[in-house]
Design a protein around this motif. Structure first.
Motif, short mmCIF file in Angstrom:
data_model
loop_
_atom_site.label_atom_id
_atom_site.label_comp_id
_atom_site.label_asym_id
_atom_site.label_seq_id
_atom_site.Cartn_x
_atom_site.Cartn_y
_atom_site.Cartn_z
N TRP A 6 0.81 -1.21 0.00
CA TRP A 6 0.00 0.00 0.00
C TRP A 6 0.85 1.26 0.00
N GLY A 7 2.12 1.15 0.23
CA GLY A 7 2.98 2.32 0.18
C GLY A 7 3.21 2.98 1.52
N PHE A 8 2.66 2.42 2.56
CA PHE A 8 2.91 2.96 3.90
C PHE A 8 2.92 1.82 4.91
N ALA A 9 3.59 2.07 6.00
CA ALA A 9 3.67 1.08 7.07
C ALA A 9 2.93 1.61 8.28
N PRO A 10 2.40 0.72 9.11
CA PRO A 10 1.75 1.21 10.33
C PRO A 10 2.79 1.90 11.22
N PRO A 11 2.35 2.81 12.06
CA PRO A 11 3.31 3.47 12.94
C PRO A 11 3.94 2.46 13.88
N PRO A 12 5.17 2.70 14.30
CA PRO A 12 5.82 1.76 15.23
C PRO A 12 5.07 1.73 16.56
#
Length: 99
Positions: A6-12
Motif C-alpha cells: 500500500w505504500g505505507f507502514a503502520p506506525p511503530p
C-alpha cells in the motif's frame, strides 16, 4: 486483488505510551490499579509487564479470590491493544452477570 504494498507502514508500536493508554482505559472500566496489575472488588483480574517493544498481559479467566487461571496476551500493536480491551470488557460484563 493485487499483492502490491500500500505504500505505507503502520506506525511503530511504542509500548511505554501504549501502557499509559491501557492503564487509563482499564481505570475507566472501573478497575483499581495495584502493583503492575488491576483488581476488581479486591480480586486480581489483570497483570502486565512492560517489555522491549511489547506488553505482556495475563488476564484472569474467572473472577476468583484464590489464584486464578490466566490467559496470556502479547501486545505488539495498537490492534492487539484494542482486542485486549474488547476482551476485558466482555469478561467484566460476564463477571458482573455472574454475581
Amino acid at each position: 486483488m493485487s499483492d502490491e504494498p500500500w505504500g505505507f507502514a503502520p506506525p511503530p508500536f511504542k509500548a511505554a505510551e501504549a501502557l499509559v493508554q491501557l492503564q487509563r482505559a482499564l481505570r475507566d472500566q472501573g478497575l483499581k490499579e495495584r502493583e503492575r496489575g488491576f483488581e476488581q472488588a479486591g480480586k486480581r483480574v489483570l497483570e502486565y509487564e512492560l517489555g522491549e517493544g511489547q506488553i505482556a498481559i495475563r488476564l484472569a479467566q474467572r473472577l476468583q479470590t484464590n489464584t486464578p487461571n490466566w490467559d496470556r496476551f502479547a501486545l505488539k500493536s495498537a490492534a492487539d491493544q484494542r482486542k485486549l480491551l474488547d476482551e476485558v470488557k466482555k469478561r467484566l460484563a460476564r463477571w458482573r452477570d455472574e454475581d
